[in-house]
Design a protein around this motif. Structure first.
Motif, PDB file in Angstrom:
ATOM      1  N   SER A  59       0.828  -1.209   0.000  1.00  0.00           N
ATOM      2  CA  SER A  59       0.000   0.000   0.000  1.00  0.00           C
ATOM      3  C   SER A  59       0.866   1.264   0.000  1.00  0.00           C
ATOM      4  CB  SER A  59      -0.945  -0.005   1.194  1.00  0.00           C
ATOM      5  OG  SER A  59      -0.225  -0.008   2.402  1.00  0.00           O
ATOM      6  N   LYS A 113       2.189   1.712  -3.566  1.00  0.00           N
ATOM      7  CA  LYS A 113       1.121   2.172  -4.455  1.00  0.00           C
ATOM      8  C   LYS A 113       0.826   3.653  -4.228  1.00  0.00           C
ATOM      9  CE  LYS A 113      -3.452   1.454  -6.030  1.00  0.00           C
ATOM     10  NZ  LYS A 113      -4.688   0.913  -6.103  1.00  0.00           N
ATOM     11  N   GLY A 114       0.738   4.071  -2.978  1.00  0.00           N
ATOM     12  CA  GLY A 114       0.492   5.480  -2.676  1.00  0.00           C
ATOM     13  C   GLY A 114       1.630   6.367  -3.134  1.00  0.00           C
ATOM     14  N   GLY A 151       3.716   5.686  -5.570  1.00  0.00           N
ATOM     15  CA  GLY A 151       3.682   5.695  -7.033  1.00  0.00           C
ATOM     16  C   GLY A 151       2.668   6.681  -7.572  1.00  0.00           C
ATOM     17  N   THR A 152       1.522   6.756  -6.933  1.00  0.00           N
ATOM     18  CA  THR A 152       0.479   7.705  -7.350  1.00  0.00           C
ATOM     19  C   THR A 152       0.963   9.137  -7.171  1.00  0.00           C
ATOM     20  OG1 THR A 152      -1.211   6.116  -6.706  1.00  0.00           O
ATOM     21  CG2 THR A 152      -1.915   8.391  -6.977  1.00  0.00           C
ATOM     22  N   GLN A 153       1.620   9.402  -6.051  1.00  0.00           N
ATOM     23  CA  GLN A 153       2.140  10.751  -5.804  1.00  0.00           C
ATOM     24  C   GLN A 153       3.246  11.111  -6.788  1.00  0.00           C
ATOM     25  OE1 GLN A 153       3.330  10.749  -1.707  1.00  0.00           O
ATOM     26  NE2 GLN A 153       1.242  10.965  -0.943  1.00  0.00           N
ATOM     27  N   ASP A 202       3.585   9.919  -9.817  1.00  0.00           N
ATOM     28  CA  ASP A 202       2.947  10.111 -11.118  1.00  0.00           C
ATOM     29  C   ASP A 202       2.360  11.520 -11.211  1.00  0.00           C
ATOM     30  OD1 ASP A 202       2.036   9.274 -13.691  1.00  0.00           O
ATOM     31  OD2 ASP A 202       0.023   9.067 -12.831  1.00  0.00           O
ATOM     32  N   ALA A 203       1.698  11.972 -10.155  1.00  0.00           N
ATOM     33  CA  ALA A 203       1.125  13.323 -10.145  1.00  0.00           C
ATOM     34  C   ALA A 203       2.227  14.376 -10.230  1.00  0.00           C
ATOM     35  CB  ALA A 203       0.286  13.527  -8.883  1.00  0.00           C
ATOM     36  N   GLN A 214       3.553  14.448 -13.791  1.00  0.00           N
ATOM     37  CA  GLN A 214       2.560  15.072 -14.671  1.00  0.00           C
ATOM     38  C   GLN A 214       2.617  16.593 -14.542  1.00  0.00           C
ATOM     39  OE1 GLN A 214       0.568  13.791 -16.971  1.00  0.00           O
ATOM     40  NE2 GLN A 214       1.302  11.718 -16.593  1.00  0.00           N
TER      41      GLN A 214
END
Length: 55
Positions: A33, A36-37, A39-41, A43-44, A47
């Motif tokens: 978890s 995953k968290g 990785g999301t941060q 990615d943002a 971007q």
């Protein structure tokens, strides 16, 4: 049968292995978890950086 049942209830060798298995499973869930968290941060963040760069 009574001796076998009493001996079975006193035997705790399998309990330790089960506890280690549960701890290892919990560690895997926490790491998964977190990755995953993170990785999301990331990615943002990437971007946002790409929007700032000139095309």
């Amino acid at each position: 049968m009574k001796k076998f049942t009493a001996s079975f209830l006193r035997d705790n060798r399998g309990v330790t292995a089960l506890e280690y298995g549960l701890i290892a499973g919990l560690i895997v869930v926490v790491i998964g978890s977190t990755v995953k968290g993170l990785g999301t941060q990331l990615d943002a963040a990437f971007q946002a950086i790409t929007l700032l760069l000139p095309h």
